[in-house]
Design a protein around this motif. Structure first.
Motif, mmCIF file in Angstrom:
data_model
loop_
_atom_site.group_PDB
_atom_site.id
_atom_site.type_symbol
_atom_site.label_atom_id
_atom_site.label_comp_id
_atom_site.label_asym_id
_atom_site.label_seq_id
_atom_site.Cartn_x
_atom_site.Cartn_y
_atom_site.Cartn_z
ATOM 1 N N VAL A 80 0.839 -1.200 0.000
ATOM 2 C CA VAL A 80 0.000 0.000 0.000
ATOM 3 C C VAL A 80 0.873 1.249 0.000
ATOM 4 O O VAL A 80 1.732 1.433 0.868
ATOM 5 C CB VAL A 80 -0.941 0.006 1.224
ATOM 6 N N ASP A 81 0.678 2.070 -1.008
ATOM 7 C CA ASP A 81 1.331 3.381 -1.146
ATOM 8 C C ASP A 81 2.839 3.322 -1.399
ATOM 9 O O ASP A 81 3.512 4.353 -1.389
ATOM 10 C CB ASP A 81 1.080 4.261 0.083
ATOM 11 N N TYR A 111 -1.784 7.566 5.010
ATOM 12 C CA TYR A 111 -2.416 6.514 4.236
ATOM 13 C C TYR A 111 -3.157 7.113 3.054
ATOM 14 O O TYR A 111 -4.032 7.965 3.222
ATOM 15 C CB TYR A 111 -3.378 5.744 5.152
ATOM 16 N N LEU A 112 -2.762 6.676 1.847
ATOM 17 C CA LEU A 112 -3.450 7.091 0.624
ATOM 18 C C LEU A 112 -4.384 5.989 0.148
ATOM 19 O O LEU A 112 -5.524 6.258 -0.224
ATOM 20 C CB LEU A 112 -2.446 7.453 -0.462
ATOM 21 N N GLY A 113 -3.877 4.746 0.135
ATOM 22 C CA GLY A 113 -4.751 3.610 -0.170
ATOM 23 C C GLY A 113 -4.682 3.106 -1.594
ATOM 24 O O GLY A 113 -5.700 2.644 -2.124
ATOM 25 N N ILE A 114 -3.501 3.177 -2.216
ATOM 26 C CA ILE A 114 -3.384 2.658 -3.594
ATOM 27 C C ILE A 114 -2.213 1.675 -3.677
ATOM 28 O O ILE A 114 -1.293 1.682 -2.856
ATOM 29 C CB ILE A 114 -3.182 3.801 -4.614
ATOM 30 N N ARG A 115 -2.282 0.829 -4.668
ATOM 31 C CA ARG A 115 -1.136 0.005 -5.067
ATOM 32 C C ARG A 115 -0.857 0.340 -6.520
ATOM 33 O O ARG A 115 -1.794 0.537 -7.304
ATOM 34 C CB ARG A 115 -1.419 -1.492 -4.916
ATOM 35 N N GLY A 116 0.409 0.400 -6.870
ATOM 36 C CA GLY A 116 0.722 0.776 -8.240
ATOM 37 C C GLY A 116 2.085 0.290 -8.676
ATOM 38 O O GLY A 116 2.821 -0.344 -7.913
ATOM 39 N N ALA A 132 -7.861 0.720 -2.593
ATOM 40 C CA ALA A 132 -8.563 0.140 -1.440
ATOM 41 C C ALA A 132 -9.912 0.827 -1.227
ATOM 42 O O ALA A 132 -10.033 2.057 -1.330
ATOM 43 C CB ALA A 132 -7.700 0.279 -0.192
ATOM 44 N N LEU A 133 -10.932 0.010 -0.957
ATOM 45 C CA LEU A 133 -12.261 0.563 -0.688
ATOM 46 C C LEU A 133 -12.231 1.434 0.566
ATOM 47 O O LEU A 133 -11.546 1.132 1.537
ATOM 48 C CB LEU A 133 -13.272 -0.567 -0.520
ATOM 49 N N LYS A 134 -13.003 2.508 0.531
ATOM 50 C CA LYS A 134 -13.128 3.456 1.646
ATOM 51 C C LYS A 134 -11.804 4.132 2.009
ATOM 52 O O LYS A 134 -11.697 4.700 3.099
ATOM 53 C CB LYS A 134 -13.712 2.757 2.881
ATOM 54 N N SER A 135 -10.843 4.081 1.127
ATOM 55 C CA SER A 135 -9.563 4.754 1.369
ATOM 56 C C SER A 135 -9.658 6.204 0.900
ATOM 57 O O SER A 135 -10.566 6.569 0.125
ATOM 58 C CB SER A 135 -8.445 4.038 0.623
ATOM 59 N N PRO A 136 -8.737 7.076 1.320
ATOM 60 C CA PRO A 136 -8.736 8.456 0.822
ATOM 61 C C PRO A 136 -8.665 8.517 -0.704
ATOM 62 O O PRO A 136 -9.314 9.374 -1.318
ATOM 63 C CB PRO A 136 -7.487 9.047 1.464
ATOM 64 N N ALA A 137 -7.900 7.632 -1.307
ATOM 65 C CA ALA A 137 -7.796 7.621 -2.767
ATOM 66 C C ALA A 137 -9.137 7.294 -3.410
ATOM 67 O O ALA A 137 -9.546 7.931 -4.404
ATOM 68 C CB ALA A 137 -6.737 6.605 -3.210
ATOM 69 N N TYR A 138 -9.841 6.316 -2.828
ATOM 70 C CA TYR A 138 -11.132 5.905 -3.368
ATOM 71 C C TYR A 138 -12.153 7.035 -3.236
ATOM 72 O O TYR A 138 -12.874 7.360 -4.187
ATOM 73 C CB TYR A 138 -11.621 4.656 -2.652
ATOM 74 N N HIS A 139 -12.195 7.660 -2.064
ATOM 75 C CA HIS A 139 -13.153 8.750 -1.853
ATOM 76 C C HIS A 139 -12.810 9.965 -2.713
ATOM 77 O O HIS A 139 -13.711 10.725 -3.104
ATOM 78 C CB HIS A 139 -13.171 9.160 -0.382
ATOM 79 N N GLY A 140 -11.545 10.125 -3.055
ATOM 80 C CA GLY A 140 -11.159 11.266 -3.880
ATOM 81 C C GLY A 140 -11.394 11.062 -5.358
ATOM 82 O O GLY A 140 -11.280 12.012 -6.141
ATOM 83 N N ARG A 155 -7.059 15.271 -15.285
ATOM 84 C CA ARG A 155 -7.929 15.888 -14.296
ATOM 85 C C ARG A 155 -7.199 15.999 -12.968
ATOM 86 O O ARG A 155 -6.185 15.330 -12.727
ATOM 87 C CB ARG A 155 -9.248 15.127 -14.141
ATOM 88 N N THR A 156 -7.727 16.805 -12.086
ATOM 89 C CA THR A 156 -7.163 17.001 -10.770
ATOM 90 C C THR A 156 -8.156 16.572 -9.709
ATOM 91 O O THR A 156 -9.343 16.907 -9.771
ATOM 92 C CB THR A 156 -6.799 18.486 -10.534
ATOM 93 N N VAL A 157 -7.664 15.776 -8.718
ATOM 94 C CA VAL A 157 -8.529 15.350 -7.613
ATOM 95 C C VAL A 157 -7.917 15.863 -6.309
ATOM 96 O O VAL A 157 -6.711 16.040 -6.192
ATOM 97 C CB VAL A 157 -8.683 13.815 -7.557
ATOM 98 N N LYS A 158 -8.786 16.120 -5.344
ATOM 99 C CA LYS A 158 -8.324 16.587 -4.029
ATOM 100 C C LYS A 158 -8.540 15.482 -2.997
ATOM 101 O O LYS A 158 -9.629 14.926 -2.916
ATOM 102 C CB LYS A 158 -9.088 17.848 -3.625
ATOM 103 N N ILE A 159 -7.489 15.184 -2.245
ATOM 104 C CA ILE A 159 -7.524 14.066 -1.306
ATOM 105 C C ILE A 159 -7.049 14.513 0.063
ATOM 106 O O ILE A 159 -6.073 15.272 0.177
ATOM 107 C CB ILE A 159 -6.611 12.933 -1.824
ATOM 108 N N THR A 160 -7.727 14.048 1.116
ATOM 109 C CA THR A 160 -7.292 14.278 2.489
ATOM 110 C C THR A 160 -6.681 12.989 3.035
ATOM 111 O O THR A 160 -7.354 11.952 3.055
ATOM 112 C CB THR A 160 -8.465 14.737 3.368
ATOM 113 N N LEU A 161 -5.432 13.060 3.430
ATOM 114 C CA LEU A 161 -4.720 11.865 3.894
ATOM 115 C C LEU A 161 -5.217 11.410 5.265
ATOM 116 O O LEU A 161 -5.525 12.223 6.119
ATOM 117 C CB LEU A 161 -3.214 12.131 3.977
ATOM 118 N N ASP A 162 -5.334 10.113 5.435
ATOM 119 C CA ASP A 162 -5.638 9.527 6.750
ATOM 120 C C ASP A 162 -4.336 9.203 7.460
ATOM 121 O O ASP A 162 -3.305 8.931 6.824
ATOM 122 C CB ASP A 162 -6.451 8.245 6.575
#
Length: 407
Positions: A254-255, A322-327, A342-350, A400-407
């Protein structure tokens, strides 16, 4: 009358004429005989001289051959002696260099083990009795000293569920240890030991191996010699030597992506510990958590560069963001290709989804997963990020640009 007188005169002196005539023949034949005689003598002399010369040449040739063979044997013997002496000196040099090398390796192993502690319940029984016990010996590494407090790096294993642990130092001193935190992303745990419970003499003997100071500078290479210490074969304070045989392995977590190095050191179930180079610097923590990538035959270790920031954050009581992605790296320093969100992660919500490519965060270029991990390590929970994405659909590209709040 006159004729008769002439005749008589001729008869009177005829003997003189005959004598003169015979004398003339001898005068001409003598030189001829001498010439013939000389020729004969010369021929005979030539034959005799040739035979003598031939015989003498054979004798001289045999003598020269004997002398040549004697000199050849002498020189060969001298050369062999020289070569034997050289080989002997060369072998002695190699043996001495080999012994010095292993003495140096032994000293590095001894020095590294000064920072090693036993974590958990320590058994004094023999190995076959120890196997009947439920707990296994686990090694820890003292990597930070802050005042009278020691911070110890180890693997989570079953200790993550325990609040209070026991560690044993090299001189046999035992002390209580508290679990500070566990990071399942990198599979490390950090323990805390209060120096007030340890004698001053024990504290002086404990060596600190702070890999966080140089972790970013280390980059092990293929065929580098490697030293595994701690408990790589299940026995505390053991040391094993080997080589790095693969440097191209990585594990998506993760991340971040972890760089994993495979060695030719045989894997031992229940073993654990750390990896150091021949300079005595920590280069990784050995792990069997990623055997699906590295295989089950030999030990592998996770690069210390990938765990240093996390270990330091735990010491500083900072929560890992925590961002919540694998890449994986998109290639050509062109960003990070998302393989899992990851579901319900900051990345997913963003709004980040699989197949998106992150190439910029807050205006900072993100070339690969290492750039992403490094950027996240400089932030704290609650920070807001502006992430630039590229989503490809056939031949079209949408940015595009997305805004994310880190956990």
């Amino acid at each position: 009358m006159m004729k008769e007188k002439k005749k008589a005169a001729g008869e009177e002196y005829c003997f003189l004429q005959e004598a003169v005539q015979e004398q003339g023949l001898e005068k001409h034949s003598l030189p001829v005989k001498r010439i013939i005689y000389v020729i004969v003598l010369a021929f005979v002399f030539g034959v005799v001289a040739s035979v003598a010369f031939w015989k003498v040449q054979d004798i001289l040739g045999e003598r020269d051959a004997r002398i040549y063979r004697a000199n050849l044997l002498k020189n060969a013997g001298s050369t062999q002696e020289k070569q034997a002496g050289f080989v002997k000196k060369s072998d002695e040099y190699k043996i001495a260099a080999y012994e010095d090398y292993w003495k140096r390796i032994a000293q590095i192993g001894i020095q590294c083990n000064k920072s090693v502690v036993s974590v958990g319940e320590v058994h004094t029984e023999s190995w076959y009795q120890k196997n009947q016990k439920g707990d296994e010996i686990q090694s820890g590494l003292v990597f930070k000293k802050k005042g009278n407090v020691l911070y110890i790096l180890t693997q989570p294993s079953s200790m993550a569920e325990k609040k209070v642990l026991q560690v044993e130092f090299a001189d046999g001193t035992k002390a209580a240890a508290e679990l500070v935190d566990v990071d399942r992303n990198t599979e490390i745990a950090v323990l805390r030991v209060d120096g007030k419970d340890i004698s001053k003499s024990t504290m002086k003997k404990v060596e600190e191996m702070d890999f966080t100071q140089y972790a970013a500078e280390l980059s092990p290479k293929l065929s580098d010699r490697i030293l595994l210490f701690g408990s790589p074969n299940g026995l505390m304070k053991s040391v094993m030597m080997g080589n790095i045989v693969n440097v191209d392995l990585s594990v998506q977590t993760v991340d971040k992506n972890l760089s994993v190095y495979a060695t030719d050191v045989a894997y031992t179930e229940g073993g654990n510990g750390f990896a150091a180079d021949v300079e005595g610097r920590i280069v990784g923590i050995i792990s069997d958590s990623y055997q699906d990538v590295t295989g089950e035959t030999n030990w592998s270790f996770v690069s210390v560069a990938d765990i240093a920031a996390t270990a330091q954050a735990i010491v500083d009581h900072k929560k890992t963001v925590y961002l919540g992605i694998r890449g994986k790296d998109a290639g050509d320093n062109d960003g990070v290709y998302i393989t899992e969100v990851a579901l319900k992660s900051p990345a997913y919500h963003g709004g980040i989804r699989v197949a998106d490519r992150i190439y910029s965060i807050d205006g900072n270029r993100i070339g690969d997963m290492k750039d992403l991990s490094l950027f996240l390590s400089t932030h704290e929970q609650g920070d807001r990020l502006k992430i630039r994405l590229c989503r490809e659909n056939g031949s079209s590209k949408k940015h595009r640009t997305v805004k994310i709040t880190l956990d």
